[in-house]
Design a protein around this motif. Structure first.
Motif, mmCIF file in Angstrom:
data_model
loop_
_atom_site.group_PDB
_atom_site.id
_atom_site.type_symbol
_atom_site.label_atom_id
_atom_site.label_comp_id
_atom_site.label_asym_id
_atom_site.label_seq_id
_atom_site.Cartn_x
_atom_site.Cartn_y
_atom_site.Cartn_z
ATOM 1 N N ASN A 306 0.962 -1.276 -0.204
ATOM 2 C CA ASN A 306 0.278 -0.010 -0.218
ATOM 3 C C ASN A 306 0.887 1.128 -0.030
ATOM 4 N N TYR A 307 1.971 1.163 0.974
ATOM 5 C CA TYR A 307 2.645 2.222 0.534
ATOM 6 C C TYR A 307 4.506 2.334 0.276
ATOM 7 N N ILE A 308 4.490 1.529 0.362
ATOM 8 C CA ILE A 308 5.725 1.218 -0.783
ATOM 9 C C ILE A 308 6.176 1.254 -2.131
ATOM 10 N N GLN A 309 4.973 0.347 -2.796
ATOM 11 C CA GLN A 309 4.876 -0.375 -4.247
ATOM 12 C C GLN A 309 4.963 1.186 -4.538
ATOM 13 N N PRO A 310 4.091 2.205 -4.039
ATOM 14 C CA PRO A 310 3.323 2.994 -5.646
ATOM 15 C C PRO A 310 4.507 4.131 -4.900
ATOM 16 N N LEU A 311 5.862 4.253 -4.413
ATOM 17 C CA LEU A 311 7.103 5.173 -4.254
ATOM 18 C C LEU A 311 8.259 4.405 -5.356
ATOM 19 N N CYS A 312 8.290 3.116 -5.277
ATOM 20 C CA CYS A 312 9.000 2.197 -6.372
ATOM 21 C C CYS A 312 8.347 3.164 -8.275
ATOM 22 N N LEU A 313 7.269 2.495 -8.150
ATOM 23 C CA LEU A 313 6.813 3.202 -8.967
ATOM 24 C C LEU A 313 7.362 4.289 -9.435
ATOM 25 N N ARG A 314 6.613 5.517 -8.561
ATOM 26 C CA ARG A 314 6.722 6.727 -8.967
ATOM 27 C C ARG A 314 8.363 7.165 -9.301
ATOM 28 N N TYR A 315 9.092 6.345 -8.455
ATOM 29 C CA TYR A 315 10.105 6.829 -8.494
ATOM 30 C C TYR A 315 11.454 6.335 -8.928
ATOM 31 N N ASN A 316 11.094 5.132 -9.866
ATOM 32 C CA ASN A 316 11.809 3.886 -10.649
ATOM 33 C C ASN A 316 12.690 2.889 -9.711
ATOM 34 N N VAL A 317 12.091 2.537 -9.042
ATOM 35 C CA VAL A 317 12.956 1.928 -8.245
ATOM 36 C C VAL A 317 12.874 0.082 -8.719
ATOM 37 N N PRO A 318 14.111 -0.634 -8.827
ATOM 38 C CA PRO A 318 13.882 -1.133 -9.615
ATOM 39 C C PRO A 318 13.593 -2.340 -9.151
ATOM 40 N N VAL A 319 14.473 -2.609 -7.781
ATOM 41 C CA VAL A 319 14.933 -4.085 -6.794
ATOM 42 C C VAL A 319 13.873 -3.408 -5.407
ATOM 43 N N VAL A 320 14.008 -4.304 -5.327
ATOM 44 C CA VAL A 320 13.290 -4.442 -3.684
ATOM 45 C C VAL A 320 13.429 -5.844 -3.218
ATOM 46 N N LEU A 321 14.392 -5.202 -2.514
ATOM 47 C CA LEU A 321 14.908 -6.232 -1.036
ATOM 48 C C LEU A 321 14.498 -6.907 0.560
#
Length: 561
Positions: A306-321
């Motif tokens: 709900n909170y982290i994934q939208p930021l990944c999309l908005r700021y182009n984070v390709p990999v989450v560990l």
């Protein structure tokens, strides 16, 4: 499993029934052995008369600095010497303890970029030697680093992973950079004895040698409990709670504390969004413990979704560990790779490959190797038996070929045509060229085929992202792999995707149909599946002496025996 390739030795007109038992297992990639000698100049220890925790490294974010920490059993000063070789000619200091538990700390300053340094700590009769590489230059475009996690409870298993990490940096010193951990370092993080026995135990020298050679960059896990001792032994420059971020070469790492509020409007989430929005680094990574998408055990963390994934999309984070679940899993959500790397030593969990968005799983102890080369990122996962259990390539522009298809798995030699198609995501609408690489198994034939997105080459509508073309008149009988190569004209980037398809020109014996007769029809590592294959000969009337088969999986990261 429906596209197995069938090779004929001789020809028969009759329908043939084959009953086979096959074993599915991960592809084994061997690595060169190494000798564990002092010649590698990583680390060594002589004596434990006053040492409680041998020297270990952390990186606090300044590329000209590196911090070394250690702990004694009694009050006393130590001698620290360092240099660019084992003459230790750059500096020498006497260190005094800080705090109330005989800890020592020294920060090396004025370091040159990407330079190997050697150090020696003398505490009474104890001598500890180690080395590290300073951070790359701020302008660096290439970087290699390592990731693992969930090392708690079983240091003997953790030591096996540590040995493979040491082997990696001995074989390729460009990996002597940083080691990221996704948390759960010990079982009970609020109890000192667990740090002594599980993490800094001298009975497991490979763990200590790893910590002495690689700055250890960890997030907080649930087993760190209150994280008071976690902060004591890993005093990163936290912003609040146990969250912070740092740059390293071309990469930016944001470390999230999931045990401090990160819901909408929270101080941590506001900090994280600003952190991702303001960094100028081309590669961004998030590091935290509990994954948003994984393969069971602990359920998926909804706050990440709900909170982290939208930021990944908005700021182009390709990999989450992340970790938490004790296995390896990769889930891909909106082209973002959510990695679960919980195989650092803790007891292995069962992984369910049918969980949403999961691409692959492996129930093994393992670690991850990341290699950034300019605009491309290569992600490799290896277990403690040198098996490669996952591999993928991504790029900072989000250009992604996937799901390569062929219209038929059999193309008669010198006859007919075969339609090759692949969807390619291109979110920034770069000018790209797409080719299919046709590579024969025998090595005697290789060709490339230009693919088009113009509506005239079996690719549906122009500009819809589906690329295609027809392969025809292949002059040899062979088994072919189809790989996709992308050239990004705008950035100059070129890469070959690991996603592949297969077809064969060996015939005219063809697979008419098949069925899986065993109860379990979904292959997992080590499974035995029973197949029935029905073959048909569309060609010569010559009788056959025998027929053999070869089964090849479409999943190019697995083999069948």
């Amino acid at each position: 499993m429906s596209h197995h390739l069938i090779r004929r030795k001789t020809v028969s007109l009759v329908i043939s029934l084959l009953l086979l038992f096959v074993t599915v297992k991960a592809k084994n990639f061997s690595m060169n052995a190494f000798e564990n000698s002092q010649a590698d100049n990583l680390s060594s220890t002589e004596g434990w008369s006053v040492t409680r925790k041998a020297p270990y490294l952390i990186y606090e974010g300044n590329p000209q600095e590196m911090t070394l920490l250690w702990q004694l059993t009694t009050t006393g000063s130590c001698a620290l010497d360092w240099g660019t070789d084992t003459a230790y000619a750059l500096g020498s200091v006497q260190t005094a303890e800080y705090g109330d538990d005989h800890q020592h700390r020294y920060t090396f300053t004025g370091l040159q970029p990407a330079t190997k340094y050697f150090y020696k700590v003398t505490a009474g009769s104890d001598i500890h030697k180690g080395s590290f590489r300073s951070a790359p230059a701020d302008t660096a475009s290439n970087l290699k680093f390592l990731v693992y996690g969930d090392t708690r409870s079983y240091p003997q298993k953790h030591a096996l992973v540590a040995a493979k990490i040491l082997e990696t940096i001995r074989n390729d010193q460009d990996f002597q950079t940083i080691l990221l951990s996704v948390g759960d370092l010990v079982h009970y993080g609020d109890q000192e004895s667990y740090w002594d026995n599980e993490f800094f135990n001298p009975d497991y020298p490979d763990i200590l040698n790893m910590l002495a050679a690689l700055p250890y960059q960890s997030c907080r896990g649930n087993h760190e409990q209150s994280a008071v001792l976690f902060k004591k032994y890993f005093p990163y420059p936290f912003i609040g709670g146990r969250y912070w971020s740092f740059d390293y070469g071309p990469a930016h790492f944001a470390v999230v504390d999931q045990y401090t509020d990160y819901s909408s409007g929270s101080a941590q989430l506001n900090w994280l969004e600003n952190d991702l929005a303001t960094t100028t680094k081309p590669w961004k990574f998030l590091l935290f413990h509990e994954p948003g998408w994984s393969a069971g055990g602990h359920e998926n963390e909804k706050d990440v979704q709900n909170y982290i994934q939208p930021l990944c999309l908005r700021y182009n984070v390709p990999v989450v560990l992340a970790g938490h679940n004790h296995y390896y899993a990769r889930a891909v959500v909106d082209d973002i790779h959510h990695i679960t790397t919980g195989g650092g030593g803790a007891p292995i969990y069962a992984a369910d490959p049918d969980y949403p968005h999961v691409v692959t799983v492996a129930q093994v102890h393992h670690f991850c190797k990341i290699n950034i080369e300019n605009d491309l990122l290569y992600f490799t996962v290896e277990d403690i038996n040198n098996n490669q259990i996952d591999y993928f390539v991504t790029n900072k522009y989000g250009i992604l070929p996937h799901d390569v298809t062929v219209s038929n798995v059999f193309l008669p030699k010198d006859q007919d045509s075969l339609l090759l198609r692949v969807p390619v995501k291109n979110p920034f609408e770069h000018t790209i060229e797409v080719k299919a690489l046709l590579i024969g198994k025998s090595g005697l034939y290789a060709d490339s085929l230009v693919l088009y997105d113009d509506g005239n080459h079996g690719d549906d509508s122009p500009g819809d992202g589906l690329w295609g073309n027809y392969a025809s008149d292949i002059p040899v009988e062979d088994e072919f792999t189809v790989a996709i190569a992308i050239a990004d004209i705008d950035s100059g980037m070129y890469f070959q995707s690991p996603d592949e398809a297969r077809f064969t020109t060996i015939g005219p014996l063809v697979l008419d149909h098949y069925r899986i007769t065993s109860r379990d029809t979904i292959p997992h590592d080590g499974d035995k599946l029973k197949f029935e294959f029905f073959l048909r000969n569309d060609g010569s009337a010559t009788a056959a002496d025998n027929i053999t088969s070869q089964i090849v999986p479409l999943d190019t990261f697995s083999i069948i025996t």
